[in-house]
Scaffold this active site. Structure first.
Site, PDB file in Angstrom:
ATOM      1  N   GLY A  46      34.918  25.344   9.874  1.00 52.00           N
ATOM      2  CA  GLY A  46      34.084  25.246   8.691  1.00 52.00           C
ATOM      3  C   GLY A  46      32.650  25.571   9.036  1.00 52.00           C
ATOM      4  O   GLY A  46      32.255  25.503  10.208  1.00 52.00           O
ATOM      5  N   GLN A  51      23.675  25.591   8.214  1.00 55.69           N
ATOM      6  CA  GLN A  51      23.883  25.870   9.643  1.00 55.69           C
ATOM      7  C   GLN A  51      23.462  27.281  10.033  1.00 55.69           C
ATOM      8  O   GLN A  51      23.333  27.579  11.219  1.00 55.69           O
ATOM      9  CB  GLN A  51      25.362  25.654  10.020  1.00 55.69           C
ATOM     10  CG  GLN A  51      25.775  24.192   9.969  1.00 55.69           C
ATOM     11  CD  GLN A  51      27.233  24.033  10.338  1.00 55.69           C
ATOM     12  OE1 GLN A  51      28.107  24.189   9.501  1.00 55.69           O
ATOM     13  NE2 GLN A  51      27.503  23.762  11.601  1.00 55.69           N
ATOM     14  N   HIS A 137      33.049  17.226   5.763  1.00 58.60           N
ATOM     15  CA  HIS A 137      32.075  17.468   6.841  1.00 58.60           C
ATOM     16  C   HIS A 137      31.044  18.508   6.373  1.00 58.60           C
ATOM     17  O   HIS A 137      29.835  18.335   6.577  1.00 58.60           O
ATOM     18  CB  HIS A 137      32.839  17.946   8.086  1.00 58.60           C
ATOM     19  CG  HIS A 137      31.985  18.324   9.262  1.00 58.60           C
ATOM     20  ND1 HIS A 137      32.050  17.657  10.465  1.00 58.60           N
ATOM     21  CD2 HIS A 137      31.065  19.309   9.439  1.00 58.60           C
ATOM     22  CE1 HIS A 137      31.192  18.211  11.326  1.00 58.60           C
ATOM     23  NE2 HIS A 137      30.592  19.224  10.721  1.00 58.60           N
TER      24      HIS A 137
HETATM   25 ZN    ZN Z   1      29.187  20.669  11.295  1.00 62.24          ZN
END
Ligand code: ZN
Length: 182
Positions: A46, A51, A137
């Protein structure tokens, strides 16, 4: 499709709340494609837009459904909203943005999620087990929350201390003391 560099723990983008996507345009399609490519290149299951330093509510998941990883569940979720959570599960997690730590995390076993796909179509899904865990998450990432926020304070502090020491060491290696090459 270019890979995008992954932001590592300490980067402010990982602590920011990503904003709702309002425009379903080519740049969103490009972002989603790059994120899938980047996730796979790093063998992640994922990835959230934070990010890669983009503060939009976009996440991708690609989770194996069997031991061999031949059957997979791959989704791109834009503006995901959790409608229901049920039961709970504990399993080990790691994160491409937090290298060198894997810990057990408790999460709901099943979730019902409303989202839009990358073209703006409304969709709904019920996810269970590993897929539910991956989606939760990543939704945490969109809210600036990391999985180490969900482990014990002691384990988290040990990791942060270890990480700081490692960063200092890397810095020392880059700038040898007593050297002035201009
Ligand atoms: Zn992560």
């Amino acid at each position: 499709m270019p890979l995008r560099p992954i932001r590592i723990y300490g980067d402010p983008a990982l602590r920011a709340r990503a904003q709702e996507v309002a425009e379903f345009d080519d740049s969103l399609l490009g972002l989603a494609a790059d994120m899938r490519e980047t996730m796979r290149a790093y063998y992640g299951v994922g990835l959230a837009a934070n990010q890669v330093g983009v503060l939009h509510r976009v996440l991708v998941v690609d989770v194996p459904l069997d031991e061999e990883g031949e059957a997979r569940a791959a989704y791109t979720l834009v503006n995901p909203v959790i409608l229901e959570r049920a039961s709970s599960q504990v399993a080990e997690e790691g994160c491409l943005s937090i290298p060198g730590i894997y810990e057990d995390v408790s999460r709901p076993l099943r979730v019902r999620v409303r989202y839009r796909d990358e073209r703006g179509e409304e969709a709904m899904m019920t996810a269970e087990g590993y897929l539910a865990r991956a989606i939760l998450h990543e939704i945490d990432h969109l809210d600036g929350v990391l999985f180490i926020d969900r482990i014990s304070k002691l384990k988290r502090e040990l990791y942060v201390r270890r990480r700081k020491k490692q960063l200092r060491r890397e810095q020392d290696e880059r700038e040898p003391a007593g050297h002035a090459d201009g």
